[in-house]
Design a protein around this motif. Structure first.
Motif, short mmCIF file in Angstrom:
data_model
loop_
_atom_site.label_atom_id
_atom_site.label_comp_id
_atom_site.label_asym_id
_atom_site.label_seq_id
_atom_site.Cartn_x
_atom_site.Cartn_y
_atom_site.Cartn_z
N THR A 1 38.99 56.44 -39.31
CA THR A 1 37.72 56.04 -39.92
C THR A 1 37.62 56.54 -41.35
OG1 THR A 1 36.67 56.14 -37.73
CG2 THR A 1 35.23 56.12 -39.66
N GLU B 1 37.55 54.10 -44.72
CA GLU B 1 36.46 54.24 -45.67
C GLU B 1 36.98 54.54 -47.07
OE1 GLU B 1 32.53 57.10 -46.08
OE2 GLU B 1 33.22 56.50 -44.09
N LYS C 1 31.86 56.68 -52.27
CA LYS C 1 32.16 57.24 -50.95
C LYS C 1 31.40 58.52 -50.69
CE LYS C 1 35.97 59.43 -50.30
NZ LYS C 1 37.38 59.83 -50.14
N HIS D 1 26.74 52.50 -51.14
CA HIS D 1 27.28 53.50 -50.22
C HIS D 1 27.02 53.11 -48.76
CE1 HIS D 1 28.52 57.44 -48.81
NE2 HIS D 1 27.34 57.60 -48.21
N VAL D 2 25.81 52.62 -48.47
CA VAL D 2 25.49 52.16 -47.11
C VAL D 2 26.32 50.93 -46.76
CG1 VAL D 2 23.65 51.26 -45.64
CG2 VAL D 2 23.18 53.15 -47.19
N LYS E 1 29.63 52.06 -45.57
CA LYS E 1 29.55 52.54 -44.19
C LYS E 1 29.55 51.37 -43.20
CE LYS E 1 29.07 57.00 -45.00
NZ LYS E 1 30.04 58.01 -44.51
N CYS E 2 28.80 50.32 -43.50
CA CYS E 2 28.73 49.16 -42.61
C CYS E 2 30.09 48.47 -42.49
CB CYS E 2 27.69 48.18 -43.11
SG CYS E 2 25.99 48.79 -43.10
N SER F 1 33.15 49.73 -43.00
CA SER F 1 34.13 50.56 -42.27
C SER F 1 33.81 50.58 -40.78
CB SER F 1 34.14 51.98 -42.84
OG SER F 1 32.87 52.58 -42.72
N LEU F 2 32.52 50.65 -40.41
CA LEU F 2 32.14 50.63 -39.00
C LEU F 2 32.51 49.31 -38.35
CD1 LEU F 2 28.64 52.37 -39.14
CD2 LEU F 2 30.70 53.28 -38.08
N VAL G 1 24.60 53.27 -38.97
CA VAL G 1 23.75 53.38 -40.16
C VAL G 1 22.48 54.18 -39.85
CG1 VAL G 1 22.37 52.07 -41.81
CG2 VAL G 1 24.65 51.28 -41.19
N TYR H 1 23.36 57.77 -39.68
CA TYR H 1 23.62 58.33 -41.01
C TYR H 1 22.31 58.59 -41.76
CZ TYR H 1 25.49 58.74 -45.73
OH TYR H 1 25.80 59.19 -46.99
#
Length: 421
Positions: free
Chosen positions: A131, A135, A146, A160-161, A164-165, A167-168, A231, A234
């Motif tokens: 993960t 990212e 990052k 930044h969010v 995260k989305c 990579s998830l 999300v 986080y």
């Protein structure tokens, strides 16, 4: 004059006069001793403060790795139990409190051994590393921030969010394969290699729209709850962490003002050290898991649907059961769970989370106190306090009341870090 003939004026002329102090050398000695005691007291205070700085600095540097070990290693057996409870849709015992879970775990360990609580631990660590790598790769390719510390405006925070989305979403199939290795029973399952999770994840990722087999859901369906959960967790971590840090800093300042140990030039930002960071991480992790527990239950049930996974039956601890659900998506999973199992069905295994929170908190405090004792013992042995103060007091012939001199106060110096979490 009459009556004074026998008075001898010569004897009165040579009679010594009385002075205010009959022992001036003793007074000078007491004043000298008091000056030496003042100097030694200042030296002792400086040594005490230096020792406190050494102890606090060394202990604080060890707290961050300690919290990581507690969160990812010590807590892992309870995470495995929690996930198995969440997947048991036909269970009789919901294990909302830890007391119902303890006897079942004892029977489970007795029948299969301690290794039953560490299933898939190596795979989970590999997935965490994967993960982070994904990212970092996406951050370099699409120039997305990052690190949260580098965010300075709302636009950069949105990017930044978005990172995260993305990579998830990419890691979702691997999460599903990792969950299978974490909860499958050791009684009926074969030993898997560490690369199986990557093989199964890539196969499911390539079949994005079409299910791989049976009742397995397409990846695009399970991506939605995964990204939503990630999300929200986080953002919850950010809000709770800032709130907890502010509360802890205010608590520390209140304690310092109450004891009168706060200097005039003291900066409140200096309290935001490793100790507060460590305590904040533990509290934040527990709070976010509690808030998002129902969503996590739905997400894990969607992951395992159609995988034909057999898990341990935590109603008895000595039998197994297969996963045969038929959900069409996150909303259907939520409605079916509430309808067939009740609202508490979304909180199955909550007792394992409570037990994990209590255990981590207790172990953290024990390890912190142990570290303080060890470091303080080492610092005391290498830097012993001066003995001149004791020698001066033992060599004095008069007590402070007899000499009329007020001695300084030798009460113990309180540490600046009074927080006892």
């Amino acid at each position: 004059m009459a009556g004074l003939e026998s008075f001898n004026m010569g004897n009165q002329r040579h009679r010594p006069s009385r002075s205010i102090s009959e022992h001036p050398p003793q007074l000078e000695t007491n004043m000298l001793d008091t000056e030496m005691m003042r100097q030694q007291r200042e030296k002792f205070i400086k040594m005490t403060r230096d020792k406190d700085v050494l102890v606090n600095g060394t202990v604080n540097k060890c707290l961050k790795p300690t919290c990581l070990i507690l969160q990812h290693v010590v807590s892992y057996p309870l995470i495995v139990l929690r996930r198995q409870c969440q997947l048991h849709y036909a269970s009789t015992y919901y294990h909302i409190v830890p007391f119902t879970l303890i006897p079942v775990v004892c029977r489970l360990v007795k029948s299969q051994g301690v290794s039953v609580l560490w299933k898939g631990f190596g795979t989970v660590l590999l997935l965490k590393g994967m993960t982070m790598a994904v990212e970092a790769f996406l951050s370099e390719i699409f120039d997305l921030p990052k690190d949260a510390d580098s965010l300075n405006n709302l636009k950069s925070f949105g990017k930044h969010v978005l990172l995260k989305c993305a990579s998830l979403g990419i890691i979702t199939p691997f999460y599903s394969a990792c969950l299978v290795e974490t909860v499958q029973s050791n009684i009926v399952s074969e030993n898997t290699a560490f690369y199986d999770v990557f093989k199964e994840g890539f196969i499911r990722l390539l079949q994005w729209n079409c299910p791989q087999k049976g009742r397995m859901l397409p990846v695009w369906i399970i991506v939605t709850p995964t990204v939503t959960h990630g999300v929200l967790k986080y953002l919850t971590n950010i809000l709770v962490s800032k709130s907890v840090k502010h509360i802890l800093v205010m608590y520390e300042l209140h304690k310092l003002r109450k004891t009168g140990a706060i200097p005039k030039d003291y900066d409140s930002t200096s309290l935001d050290n490793e100790r507060i960071e460590a305590v904040s991480d533990l509290i934040t992790c527990a709070v976010s898991d509690i808030i998002l527990f129902p969503l996590e239950t739905i997400m894990h049930r969607l992951y395992l649907q159609g995988t034909r996974t057999i898990i341990d039956n935590l109603d008895t601890g000595i039998s197994v059961m297969s996963i045969t659900t038929a959900y069409t998506g996150p909303i259907d999973c939520f409605v079916t769970t509430v309808t067939e199992e009740g609202r508490l069905g979304l909180f199955k295994g909550f007792g394992a989370l409570l037990l994990q929170t209590v255990l981590v908190g207790m172990l953290y405090k024990v390890m912190r106190i142990s570290l303080e004792k060890v470091v303080e013992a080492y610092a005391s042995s290498s830097n012993s306090p001066p003995q001149t103060l004791v020698n001066i007091q033992n060599n004095q012939t008069n007590t402070p009341e007899q000499s009329g001199i007020e001695l300084p106060d030798f009460r113990p110096i309180m540490r600046s870090t009074s927080f006892m979490m």
